[in-house]
Scaffold this motif. Sequence first.
Motif, mmCIF file in Angstrom:
data_model
loop_
_atom_site.group_PDB
_atom_site.id
_atom_site.type_symbol
_atom_site.label_atom_id
_atom_site.label_comp_id
_atom_site.label_asym_id
_atom_site.label_seq_id
_atom_site.Cartn_x
_atom_site.Cartn_y
_atom_site.Cartn_z
ATOM 1 N N UNK A 19 31.824 15.522 16.948
ATOM 2 C CA UNK A 19 30.548 15.111 16.347
ATOM 3 C C UNK A 19 29.833 16.310 15.725
ATOM 4 N N UNK A 20 29.848 17.442 16.447
ATOM 5 C CA UNK A 20 29.242 18.664 15.908
ATOM 6 C C UNK A 20 29.957 19.122 14.648
ATOM 7 N N UNK A 21 31.293 19.089 14.686
ATOM 8 C CA UNK A 21 32.076 19.532 13.524
ATOM 9 C C UNK A 21 31.874 18.590 12.340
ATOM 10 N N UNK A 22 31.720 17.313 12.638
ATOM 11 C CA UNK A 22 31.530 16.310 11.583
ATOM 12 C C UNK A 22 30.147 16.472 10.949
ATOM 13 N N UNK A 23 29.153 16.762 11.810
ATOM 14 C CA UNK A 23 27.793 16.938 11.271
ATOM 15 C C UNK A 23 27.755 18.096 10.292
ATOM 16 N N UNK A 24 28.448 19.195 10.649
ATOM 17 C CA UNK A 24 28.484 20.360 9.745
ATOM 18 C C UNK A 24 29.016 19.975 8.370
ATOM 19 N N UNK A 25 30.002 19.116 8.362
ATOM 20 C CA UNK A 25 30.631 18.712 7.088
ATOM 21 C C UNK A 25 29.987 17.454 6.511
ATOM 22 N N UNK A 26 29.030 16.898 7.251
ATOM 23 C CA UNK A 26 28.384 15.634 6.867
ATOM 24 C C UNK A 26 29.413 14.521 6.659
ATOM 25 N N UNK A 27 30.307 14.431 7.651
ATOM 26 C CA UNK A 27 31.292 13.347 7.626
ATOM 27 C C UNK A 27 31.215 12.601 8.961
ATOM 28 N N UNK A 28 32.087 11.624 9.147
ATOM 29 C CA UNK A 28 32.002 10.792 10.351
ATOM 30 C C UNK A 28 33.152 11.076 11.323
ATOM 31 N N UNK A 29 32.919 10.622 12.567
ATOM 32 C CA UNK A 29 33.938 10.787 13.612
ATOM 33 C C UNK A 29 34.647 9.463 13.811
ATOM 34 N N UNK A 30 35.957 9.542 13.817
ATOM 35 C CA UNK A 30 36.744 8.322 14.001
ATOM 36 C C UNK A 30 37.662 8.494 15.210
ATOM 37 N N UNK A 31 37.528 7.581 16.183
ATOM 38 C CA UNK A 31 38.393 7.626 17.372
ATOM 39 C C UNK A 31 39.628 6.783 17.113
ATOM 40 N N UNK A 32 40.793 7.284 17.544
ATOM 41 C CA UNK A 32 42.041 6.532 17.389
ATOM 42 C C UNK A 32 42.443 6.021 18.758
ATOM 43 N N UNK A 33 42.538 4.738 18.886
ATOM 44 C CA UNK A 33 42.829 4.143 20.192
ATOM 45 C C UNK A 33 44.079 3.279 20.078
ATOM 46 N N UNK A 34 45.135 3.705 20.774
ATOM 47 C CA UNK A 34 46.405 2.973 20.723
ATOM 48 C C UNK A 34 46.699 2.416 22.116
ATOM 49 N N UNK A 35 47.187 1.208 22.200
ATOM 50 C CA UNK A 35 47.535 0.654 23.511
ATOM 51 C C UNK A 35 47.630 -0.847 23.450
ATOM 52 N N UNK A 36 47.375 -1.469 24.613
ATOM 53 C CA UNK A 36 47.400 -2.924 24.677
ATOM 54 C C UNK A 36 46.266 -3.364 25.601
ATOM 55 N N UNK A 37 45.734 -4.558 25.412
ATOM 56 C CA UNK A 37 44.554 -5.041 26.165
ATOM 57 C C UNK A 37 43.443 -3.989 26.145
ATOM 58 N N UNK A 38 42.993 -3.675 24.953
ATOM 59 C CA UNK A 38 42.114 -2.494 24.814
ATOM 60 C C UNK A 38 40.618 -2.801 24.833
#
Length: 324
Positions: free
Chosen positions: A28-47
């Motif tokens: 989030x801190x790194x994204x704020x510096x670049x004024x971009x967004x944070x995206x979480x990648x979630x892989x699995x089943x029954x998530x």
Amino acid sequence: MNREIFVLIEHRQGEIRDISFEMLTKARGLAQEKQVKVCALLFGTNLENLIEKTTSFADKVLVVEDKKLENFNAECYQRILANLLPQYNPFLTLIGHTAFGVDLAPSLAAQLNFPLVTDCVDLKWEDERLEAIRQMYGGKVNARISLMEASSYLATIRQAAFPVGEGNLKAEVVKIESLLEEIAYRKFIEYLEAAVGEVDITKANTVIAVGRGIKEQKNLALVEDLAKTLGGVLACSRPVVDAGWLPKDRQVGSSGKTVKPKLYIAIGISGAFQHISGMKNAETIIAINKDPNAPIFAEAHYGIVGDLFKVVPVLKEKIAEIKR
Ligand code: FAD
């Protein structure tokens, strides 16, 4: 398409691991510096449950559901990421420097020809380049690593390097179809749970941990005495287990147990990151070490610089006196 900073969520047996929230906070801190967004990648089943826990820490959650992803499998993760990363072209993808991450990241970096920096304890942007801090000589020296200019970086992040911030975002959840075919060469078989011995150190309110500074097995009695006086349990760093002085179920750290007691006293323990990751969340940490530069003091709320063979008997006597 807006470019983002990606964080690979690590989960095991239905629980998101702490490293994921630590990475999301740093991202989030790194994204704020670049004024971009944070995206979480979630892989699995029954998530559903895990998605709910992630949404407040990211702007977006990309979800891939597939029965083949029920348990971590580096081969499956690599195939999905090798497809997603060139497509989304994130500025940076963070992966935990864990047993999962070290299995996955180097092979993924080689396949995609992305620069990879491993075991980072800090990251920042220097104009368009990524700069990383890595530790050397058991945490006594920090090295600044400047990466070559690239459009997308990969970094593995050391556990417990960043605190977990407040989760006050509201991510958009995007589900992507899994294009995974049959797995070629790796199969998850089972989790082998470590045997629980006569003492479960993870349940104790007071943990007295001893390290290589104790020098000999017969000296353990000194620390055991202190533990008894405080009504706590005896735990240790890995060299004490490797020497056969205490059983494996007393080991605190990345390849041992994670403890969160009210009080943790580290005696003759240097504070290697593998140890810290198992006790950093104790409410109060006290360190006793003769080396004033020992890394454990960076984690401790209170520190005593001195010879444990002199300090521990006095401490024990004082506590016994107060209790009388
Ligand atoms: P040392 O690093 O040798 O430190 C001994 C300390 O005692 C020193 O700081 C010294 O100043 C102090 N000392 C010496 N004499 C005295 C005295 N008389 N009075 C006061 N202080 C004194 N380690 C873990 O603990 N848990 C893990 O789960 C773990 N997993 C690992 C997994 C992997 C894959 C690897 C590679 C390593 C792992 N380690 C783990 C090992 C870790 O890297 C360190 O080697 C270990 O934590 C060091 O233990 P220590 O602090 O007891 O010993």
